[in-house]
Design a protein around this motif. Structure first.
Motif, mmCIF file in Angstrom:
data_model
loop_
_atom_site.group_PDB
_atom_site.id
_atom_site.type_symbol
_atom_site.label_atom_id
_atom_site.label_comp_id
_atom_site.label_asym_id
_atom_site.label_seq_id
_atom_site.Cartn_x
_atom_site.Cartn_y
_atom_site.Cartn_z
ATOM 1 N N HIS A 297 0.850 -1.198 0.000
ATOM 2 C CA HIS A 297 0.000 0.000 0.000
ATOM 3 C C HIS A 297 0.881 1.243 0.000
ATOM 4 C CE1 HIS A 297 -3.749 2.197 0.591
ATOM 5 N NE2 HIS A 297 -3.088 2.967 1.449
ATOM 6 N N ILE A 298 0.689 2.109 -0.977
ATOM 7 C CA ILE A 298 1.511 3.309 -1.141
ATOM 8 C C ILE A 298 0.704 4.528 -0.715
ATOM 9 C CG2 ILE A 298 2.774 4.730 -2.799
ATOM 10 C CD1 ILE A 298 3.295 2.205 -4.414
ATOM 11 N N THR A 299 1.236 5.261 0.263
ATOM 12 C CA THR A 299 0.537 6.434 0.792
ATOM 13 C C THR A 299 1.267 7.711 0.392
ATOM 14 O OG1 THR A 299 1.773 6.598 2.871
ATOM 15 C CG2 THR A 299 -0.068 5.043 2.802
ATOM 16 N N MET A 300 0.602 8.841 0.651
ATOM 17 C CA MET A 300 1.257 10.129 0.396
ATOM 18 C C MET A 300 2.286 10.417 1.485
ATOM 19 S SD MET A 300 -1.000 13.376 1.555
ATOM 20 C CE MET A 300 -2.468 13.190 0.570
ATOM 21 N N ALA A 301 3.040 11.494 1.312
ATOM 22 C CA ALA A 301 4.137 11.838 2.215
ATOM 23 C C ALA A 301 3.675 11.823 3.670
ATOM 24 C CB ALA A 301 4.695 13.206 1.848
ATOM 25 N N SER A 302 4.462 11.179 4.527
ATOM 26 C CA SER A 302 4.067 10.975 5.925
ATOM 27 C C SER A 302 3.969 12.277 6.703
ATOM 28 C CB SER A 302 5.064 10.033 6.613
ATOM 29 O OG SER A 302 6.381 10.546 6.518
ATOM 30 N N HIS A 303 4.749 13.316 6.308
ATOM 31 C CA HIS A 303 4.717 14.586 7.043
ATOM 32 C C HIS A 303 3.585 15.493 6.574
ATOM 33 C CE1 HIS A 303 8.466 13.916 9.202
ATOM 34 N NE2 HIS A 303 8.976 13.432 8.089
ATOM 35 N N VAL A 304 2.865 15.054 5.545
ATOM 36 C CA VAL A 304 1.774 15.862 5.002
ATOM 37 C C VAL A 304 0.428 15.380 5.524
ATOM 38 C CG1 VAL A 304 0.631 16.618 2.877
ATOM 39 C CG2 VAL A 304 3.118 16.366 2.941
ATOM 40 N N SER A 305 0.317 14.081 5.770
ATOM 41 C CA SER A 305 -0.965 13.505 6.180
ATOM 42 C C SER A 305 -0.740 12.407 7.213
ATOM 43 C CB SER A 305 -1.688 12.939 4.955
ATOM 44 O OG SER A 305 -2.772 12.124 5.323
ATOM 45 N N GLU A 306 -1.781 12.162 8.029
ATOM 46 C CA GLU A 306 -1.752 11.076 9.011
ATOM 47 C C GLU A 306 -2.069 9.732 8.370
ATOM 48 O OE1 GLU A 306 -1.047 11.011 12.335
ATOM 49 O OE2 GLU A 306 -0.342 13.061 12.106
ATOM 50 N N GLY A 307 -2.348 9.744 7.059
ATOM 51 C CA GLY A 307 -2.718 8.504 6.377
ATOM 52 C C GLY A 307 -1.668 7.426 6.511
ATOM 53 N N TYR A 308 -0.398 7.792 6.384
ATOM 54 C CA TYR A 308 0.680 6.806 6.474
ATOM 55 C C TYR A 308 0.689 6.137 7.847
ATOM 56 C CZ TYR A 308 5.418 4.948 6.976
ATOM 57 O OH TYR A 308 6.486 4.134 7.227
ATOM 58 N N ARG A 309 0.600 6.928 8.913
ATOM 59 C CA ARG A 309 0.657 6.359 10.255
ATOM 60 C C ARG A 309 -0.566 5.476 10.532
ATOM 61 N NH1 ARG A 309 3.952 10.702 10.664
ATOM 62 N NH2 ARG A 309 2.312 12.199 10.225
ATOM 63 N N ASN A 310 -1.747 5.887 10.056
ATOM 64 C CA ASN A 310 -2.944 5.064 10.256
ATOM 65 C C ASN A 310 -2.838 3.744 9.499
ATOM 66 O OD1 ASN A 310 -3.961 7.143 11.766
ATOM 67 N ND2 ASN A 310 -5.440 7.848 10.247
ATOM 68 N N ALA A 311 -2.298 3.813 8.271
ATOM 69 C CA ALA A 311 -2.148 2.591 7.468
ATOM 70 C C ALA A 311 -1.139 1.652 8.116
ATOM 71 C CB ALA A 311 -1.725 2.944 6.045
ATOM 72 N N VAL A 312 -0.045 2.199 8.640
ATOM 73 C CA VAL A 312 0.967 1.367 9.306
ATOM 74 C C VAL A 312 0.368 0.682 10.530
ATOM 75 C CG1 VAL A 312 3.106 1.450 10.643
ATOM 76 C CG2 VAL A 312 2.962 2.643 8.472
ATOM 77 N N ASN B 236 1.102 -9.793 5.928
ATOM 78 C CA ASN B 236 1.500 -9.655 4.526
ATOM 79 C C ASN B 236 1.004 -8.357 3.910
ATOM 80 O OD1 ASN B 236 -1.037 -10.659 4.928
ATOM 81 N ND2 ASN B 236 -0.863 -12.349 3.495
ATOM 82 N N VAL B 237 0.965 -7.307 4.709
ATOM 83 C CA VAL B 237 0.650 -5.963 4.211
ATOM 84 C C VAL B 237 1.842 -5.058 4.499
ATOM 85 C CG1 VAL B 237 -0.842 -3.947 4.434
ATOM 86 C CG2 VAL B 237 -1.841 -6.230 4.524
ATOM 87 N N THR B 238 2.372 -4.430 3.461
ATOM 88 C CA THR B 238 3.499 -3.508 3.594
ATOM 89 C C THR B 238 3.035 -2.113 3.203
ATOM 90 O OG1 THR B 238 5.046 -5.267 2.996
ATOM 91 C CG2 THR B 238 5.863 -3.000 2.877
ATOM 92 N N VAL B 239 3.271 -1.151 4.074
ATOM 93 C CA VAL B 239 2.863 0.234 3.817
ATOM 94 C C VAL B 239 4.105 1.049 3.491
ATOM 95 C CG1 VAL B 239 1.734 2.284 4.754
ATOM 96 C CG2 VAL B 239 0.884 0.000 5.353
ATOM 97 N N LEU B 240 4.048 1.786 2.377
ATOM 98 C CA LEU B 240 5.183 2.580 1.925
ATOM 99 C C LEU B 240 4.825 4.057 1.878
ATOM 100 C CD1 LEU B 240 6.591 0.501 -1.082
ATOM 101 C CD2 LEU B 240 7.489 0.644 1.222
ATOM 102 N N ASP B 241 5.713 4.876 2.390
ATOM 103 C CA ASP B 241 5.603 6.335 2.251
ATOM 104 C C ASP B 241 6.317 6.714 0.961
ATOM 105 O OD1 ASP B 241 5.831 9.072 2.357
ATOM 106 O OD2 ASP B 241 7.200 9.093 4.065
#
Length: 905
Positions: A687-702, A710-715
């Motif tokens: 799962h590819i998210t937007m920049a971690s410092h721009v949105s909380e989406g990355y941290r929520n996905a992680v 078997n889920v890998t989250v990428l910033d």
């Protein structure tokens, strides 16, 4: 003597350690000779001369006794003792001695290893510091030099140390080149040997399978007929012997593939109940014939559908159960299956095969998995088999990421335990599964065809006449009209004038093989069967061949020898439904199309997913099956799903009236539901998210990904269509069968080669969303300032400010972004915008063509979540660095299947 020394240096039969020792010690002895010449006193000269003799003796003795490491250590000690003496007697740091300490470091690093090297390195460093400290604080200990002598010694030392170091590096480089050439040659020879071995086993398998196909096929025809019990018994014995021979061939072929690293684990969805039924039906009759009791214990909580390599799991369990039956003369054989839940969608399954046979002696247990080795040979000499079974079982279990262990008491029996972790496809529990409810005897059963198709017409292509006859007889009861061709040329001749509803094609044929014939069939001018489904009916067995036929375009695959039931199922799967009349039993049975037909949907190995803020054209998302998890957009009227319940234009119109609007990332629970759903379609999610410092989406996905193994989250370090470029590259790699790790590595490195710059027309919405302060917004309005937002290392910052109206600002921004045309990949550009009319978009495209024309330009409207932050009139030019930088990614990821993004369009 010198010639012999050179010969030894480049003789690969001599160990590399000894040759390195000879080179470095020889250079060090030359260095001592030069230092000797710089000495002032007779004592100094005598010490250095003795040292040379001692070094020569150490070298000779250490090589003769094969104690290279000890010899190198002794010489390192000698050097550490000599250098301080020479340092003080030659004039300290006003001489050329400091330069010679460099050679001491080089000698230690090249000849010593591990902790010894670190210890001597520290000692050398301490010695240098001690010498300098003493020379500085106690100059009376240092021999005095004239200025002329100091300059001469220093310049001479620099020259000599440089020359000796260069000579040393030259020798080492040449040695490396020679060793590399030798390694490459040996690698080539090993690869050729492996290739020859694999070719031999493949050819052997093909050649033996062909007559076995005839034996099993014709024998099945005999069993179908009305024959006496004696003849039937003989036919069943022939059938059993043929299948045993086939098992031996498969064991040898599997062992060859495992050794060469070509054995592939293919994970697919499978029904656990169906798998257990097949195993039971194959084993319990064998146990019954030997007078053994067969017991079955299945955990009722095991999920009804799992994901794993069904074929290999079945092979492992049948191999163990066959062994248990073979080595048990009385008592019972028990298969137990237990399930343990690990995470929301993953289980650990324990398979236990227990018998009451003769067991294994304690001293023989370590060797039980060795190939071609049968423990207690004298007692087991009457047991048939190659001795490969358990070796293959162990290696298959390890390839599937599992574990196998054995517990055995001699004369009391053995228990083999296998652990495999698998994904859950259907969480519904299997329930009660018993031997009596699943097993059934085949004795006395009469053959009945599964369907009839008197109006169907098929073609069978095979260069072996007996194989053609076998297929004809096995399908005779279905009443299909069957034509045969003994070559590819004959096949093309027939299809020129006759339409067939399906074709069965052999692969290994002389002159024109099956694959060549298949492609000629598809492009045959005036041919009547260009779109007819073709099944590969071949003796080339194995998952790698299945992949080959799938890639070539065949509709399915059947391996010889093939049973009548499986052949009928294969033909049934490609015939038009209106031509087929199923019997009542077949209507109740689901034909195993997933075994035969490649088009059957199977779980992807890797699926790339992203968020809705990844601004890509809908056509791309559909074509490449890019699943998106929607962001939220919160307004005064409530919360809406980005691009599903609210579009960007609607949101901007709503906000232009003074209403509020802001974006919110999916919550942890949203991501958990999204990942759980997508894991029913794929084995691994990236799962590819937007920049971690721009949105909380990355941290929520992680946080959500912690529930899944078997889920890998990428910033990706970017947003909008820049994020889309990273997604497209990941999708491209996944479609080219790159592994999860290769994709992850490439995307992480790719973030440095994507340009993310946006120019903001109005800062009002950025102020509302809290991106900038009210004071800055008022200042920008007053001075007609337009900030250029830049993303670097996942952080958003203001790169610059442009002043003026739209035309002036757009021109300056585009010229600045595209000024270095050499570093731009011109094959693709996204112009991502929010709230712009066609006139402005045309003007932007005109400017882009003036400064840097691109091959493909995509006008991409920003999602509502992005538009809520940047506001109307904002746009960005989003592209990748040129192919030089892409090549750098390949160098950084040498094992990746990375392709330039534009290759997938």
């Amino acid at each position: 003597m010198i010639k012999k020394w050179f010969e030894i240096i480049f003789d690969h039969r001599v160990s590399l350690q000894e040759r390195m020792f000879r080179i470095v010690t020889g250079i060090s002895m030359l260095a001592l000779m030069f230092i000797l010449l710089m000495g002032r006193s007779v004592v100094n000269l005598l010490i250095l001369a003795v040292s040379l003799v001692v070094m020569s003796l150490i070298v000779k003795m250490s090589i003769r006794k094969d104690r290279i490491h000890t010899g190198a250590t002794a010489i390192s000690v000698l050097l550490l003792l000599l250098f301080p003496v020479s340092f003080f007697s030659a004039g300290g740091f006003f001489s050329g001695m400091p330069e010679w300490f460099v050679l001491c470091f080089i000698y230690i690093c090249i000849t010593l290893e591990g902790r010894r090297m670190i210890t001597f390195f520290i000692l050398c460093l301490s010695e240098i510091l001690g010498c300098y400290y003493t020379a500085f604080n106690f100059p009376e200990f240092v021999a005095r030099n004239t200025q002329e002598r100091s300059f001469f010694d220093s310049s001479l030392s620099v020259i000599l140390v440089g020359m000796l170091t260069s000579v040393l590096l030259m020798f080492l480089n040449r040695l490396y080149v020679k060793e590399n050439e030798l390694a490459l040659q040996q690698k080539k020879e090993i690869e050729e040997l492996n290739e020859a071995e694999n070719h031999f086993f493949s050819s052997m398998s093909h050649e033996i399978r062909t007559p076995i196909n005839t034996i099993i096929g014709l024998n099945e025809i005999i069993l179908r007929g009305d024959i006496s019990e004696d003849v039937a018994e003989n036919a069943r014995n022939i059938q059993g012997a043929s299948k045993m021979l086939l098992t031996l061939i498969n064991d040898i072929l599997d062992l060859s593939k495992i050794k060469s690293g070509k054995m592939e684990i293919v994970n697919v969805s499978y029904e656990t109940g169906k798998l257990f039924s097949e195993i039971v039906n194959m084993i319990w009759i064998k146990a019954k014939e030997k007078g053994l009791e067969f017991k079955l214990h299945v955990d009722p909580s095991i999920p009804s559908m799992l994901c794993g390599d069904e074929v290999r799991i079945k092979q492992v369990l049948i191999n163990l159960l066959n062994n248990a039956v073979k080595y048990t003369s009385e008592g019972s054989v028990t298969l137990s299956i237990r399930c343990e839940r690990l995470t929301l969608n993953r289980v650990r399954v324990w398979y236990s095969v227990e018998d009451t046979g003769q067991g294994v002696k304690k001293e023989n247990i370590p060797y039980i998995f060795n190939a071609f080795r049968r423990v207690d040979e004298e007692k087991n000499r009457h047991i048939e088999g190659t001795g490969l079974g358990l070796s293959i079982v162990q290696q298959l279990v390890e390839l599937m990421g599992g574990e196998i262990s054995v517990n055995s008491v001699y004369t009391k029996g053995s228990t083999f335990i296998i652990m495999l972790e698998q994904d859950i496809i259907d969480d519904k529990e299997l329930g009660t599964f018993t031997l009596t409810s699943r097993s059934h005897a085949h004795e006395g059963e009469r053959y009945r065809q599964s369907f009839e198709a008197p109006d169907a017409h098929i073609l069978v292509v095979d260069d072996n006449d007996m194989n053609l006859e076998v297929v004809r007889k096995l399908l005779a009861a279905t009443k299909i009209h069957i034509d045969t061709a003994s070559s590819g040329a004959e096949c093309l001749k027939l299809t020129q004038n006759q339409y067939y509803d399906g074709i069965l094609m052999d692969h290994m044929m002389p002159e024109m093989d099956g694959i060549e014939c298949f492609h000629a069939l598809r492009t045959q001018p005036g041919g009547l069967c260009q779109t007819v489904p073709v099944i590969a009916l071949t003796a080339n067995a194995g998952s790698d061949n299945q992949l080959l036929y799938r890639k070539e375009g065949f509709s399915g695959y059947l391996a010889k020898p093939v049973s009548g039931a499986l052949l009928e199922a294969g033909v049934l799967s490609i015939l038009p439904k209106e031509l087929v009349h199923l019997n009542e039993e077949t209507k109740q049975v689901d034909i195993e199309k997933d075994v035969l037909i490649f088009e059957h949907a199977k779980r992807l190995s890797v699926m790339v997913t992203t968020d809705s803020v990844c601004d890509l054209p809908e056509s791309f998302k559909k074509k490449y099956r890019i699943s998106v998890c929607p962001y939220y957009v919160r307004t005064d009227e409530g919360r809406f799903l980005d691009e599903i319940e609210i579009k960007a234009d609607e949101l901007l119109m709503h906000m232009s009236k003074g209403h509020n609007g802001s974006s919110e990332p999916p919550e942890v629970e949203d991501y958990e539901r999204f990942f759980a759903e997508k894991l029913t379609e794929a084995q691994n999610i990236i799962h590819i998210t937007m920049a971690s410092h721009v949105s909380e989406g990355y941290r929520n996905a992680v946080e959500a990904a912690k529930s899944f193994e078997n889920v890998t989250v990428l910033d990706c370090g970017h947003l909008s269509s820049s994020m889309g470029l990273a997604v497209l590259c990941a999708v491209s790699m996944a479609e080219n069968h790159a592994s999860k790790n290769e994709i992850v590595d490439a995307v992480r490195r790719l973030r440095y080669y994507i340009s993310s710059d946006f120019i903001i027309d109005s800062t009002h919405m950025m102020c509302r969303s809290g991106r900038i302060s009210k004071r800055i917004q008022v200042l920008c309005d007053a001075l007609l300032l337009h900030p250029v937002i830049v993303l670097r290392k996942s952080k958003m910052s203001v790169g610059s400010m442009e002043m003026g109206n739209f035309e002036h600002v757009a021109k300056r921004y585009i010229r600045k972004v595209l000024r270095d045309t050499r570093n731009i990949d011109r094959r693709i550009l996204f112009i991502t915008y929010a709230g712009m009319d066609e006139k402005r978009l045309d003007y932007i495209q005109y400017l882009v063509r003036q400064y840097c024309p691109f091959e493909r330009v995509y006008l991409q409207k920003a999602s509502s979540a992005i538009a809520s932050n940047c506001g109307p009139g904002s746009f960005g030019l989003l592209f990748m660095s040129n192919v030089i930088y892409l090549t750098r990614i390949r160098i950084l990821c040498p094992n990746s299947f990375f392709l330039p993004v534009t290759q997938i369009f």
